[in-house]
Design a protein around this motif. Structure first.
Motif, mmCIF file in Angstrom:
data_model
loop_
_atom_site.group_PDB
_atom_site.id
_atom_site.type_symbol
_atom_site.label_atom_id
_atom_site.label_comp_id
_atom_site.label_asym_id
_atom_site.label_seq_id
_atom_site.Cartn_x
_atom_site.Cartn_y
_atom_site.Cartn_z
ATOM 1 N N PRO A 66 19.177 71.845 10.912
ATOM 2 C CA PRO A 66 18.413 70.646 11.280
ATOM 3 C C PRO A 66 17.230 70.964 12.188
ATOM 4 C CG PRO A 66 20.470 70.732 12.495
ATOM 5 C CD PRO A 66 20.500 71.875 11.520
ATOM 6 N N ARG A 67 16.240 70.096 12.158
ATOM 7 C CA ARG A 67 15.011 70.307 12.935
ATOM 8 C C ARG A 67 15.233 70.292 14.450
ATOM 9 N NH1 ARG A 67 10.328 69.219 9.676
ATOM 10 N NH2 ARG A 67 10.975 68.303 7.717
ATOM 11 N N GLU A 68 16.143 69.484 14.939
ATOM 12 C CA GLU A 68 16.329 69.302 16.383
ATOM 13 C C GLU A 68 17.525 70.080 16.933
ATOM 14 O OE1 GLU A 68 14.115 67.651 18.298
ATOM 15 O OE2 GLU A 68 12.944 67.386 16.480
ATOM 16 N N LEU A 69 17.861 71.184 16.322
ATOM 17 C CA LEU A 69 18.991 72.008 16.752
ATOM 18 C C LEU A 69 18.738 72.563 18.154
ATOM 19 C CD1 LEU A 69 21.671 73.196 15.673
ATOM 20 C CD2 LEU A 69 20.349 75.161 14.894
ATOM 21 N N ASP A 70 19.706 72.386 19.068
ATOM 22 C CA ASP A 70 19.577 72.877 20.438
ATOM 23 C C ASP A 70 20.232 74.237 20.632
ATOM 24 O OD1 ASP A 70 18.220 70.595 21.272
ATOM 25 O OD2 ASP A 70 20.053 69.580 21.882
ATOM 26 N N LYS A 71 21.376 74.450 20.016
ATOM 27 C CA LYS A 71 22.165 75.677 20.252
ATOM 28 C C LYS A 71 22.649 76.233 18.922
ATOM 29 C CE LYS A 71 25.333 78.394 22.329
ATOM 30 N NZ LYS A 71 24.972 79.715 22.695
ATOM 31 N N LEU A 72 22.345 77.500 18.684
ATOM 32 C CA LEU A 72 22.806 78.184 17.483
ATOM 33 C C LEU A 72 23.493 79.467 17.913
ATOM 34 C CD1 LEU A 72 22.935 78.398 14.423
ATOM 35 C CD2 LEU A 72 20.638 79.378 14.453
ATOM 36 N N GLY A 73 24.796 79.540 17.698
ATOM 37 C CA GLY A 73 25.569 80.711 18.095
ATOM 38 C C GLY A 73 25.246 81.929 17.242
ATOM 39 N N ASP A 74 25.863 83.035 17.557
ATOM 40 C CA ASP A 74 25.641 84.299 16.863
ATOM 41 C C ASP A 74 26.245 84.229 15.463
ATOM 42 O OD1 ASP A 74 25.175 86.871 16.141
ATOM 43 O OD2 ASP A 74 26.375 87.794 17.715
#
Length: 146
Positions: free
Chosen positions: A98-106
């Motif tokens: 998504p465009r507004e993703l805040d946190k993306l893990g490994d």
């Protein structure tokens, strides 16, 4: 304490949290109202596709770990946080975030195509080897096998 878990077509959830999938369907539709998918919810299942509700906000770690038949994931726009190793052991071809993703893990899994948002507030070495910080939304990352 008495917890009233709901089992709807193999989806085990309590309130707004999906805890586990124990069904046999390969094409899974998560009902509207679910805001979080708990860690390892689909661990090792034989699902081939998943449709997320628009209400989804958080995806825990290892959610689709070992889902070897899952080929494509398109997250809805409300998702803000995605945990680590969500796709470990998968054979995905395409993932759209998504465009507004805040946190993306490994998530170091190799995929054919990854579409990332322009703005992610927190990366954990996600898709190492790609210069993701300079790629605008809808940039396609391709993995070419030799």
């Amino acid at each position: 304490m008495n917890y009233n878990f709901i089992n709807q077509e193999g989806l085990i959830y309590l309130g707004q949290v999906l805890f586990k999938y124990e069904g046999t369907k390969k094409d899974v539709v998560i009902p509207e109202g679910i805001t979080r998918i708990h860690h390892e919810a689909f661990l090792g299942t034989k699902i081939t596709s998943v449709t997320f509700p628009k209400t989804l906000e958080t995806v825990g770690c290892d959610v689709f770990c070992g889902c070897r038949n899952l080929r494509e994931v398109i997250f809805p726009e409300n998702v803000k946080r995605i945990g680590s190793d969500v796709f470990a052991g998968c054979r995905l071809n395409k993932v759209v975030f998504p465009r507004e993703l805040d946190k993306l893990g490994d998530n170091r899994q190799v995929m054919s195509e990854v579409i990332l948002p322009e703005r992610v507030l927190d990366f954990d070495c996600t898709f190492c080897g790609h210069n993701l910080y300079t790629m605008p939304y809808n940039t396609v990352l391709e993995h070419r096998q030799k």
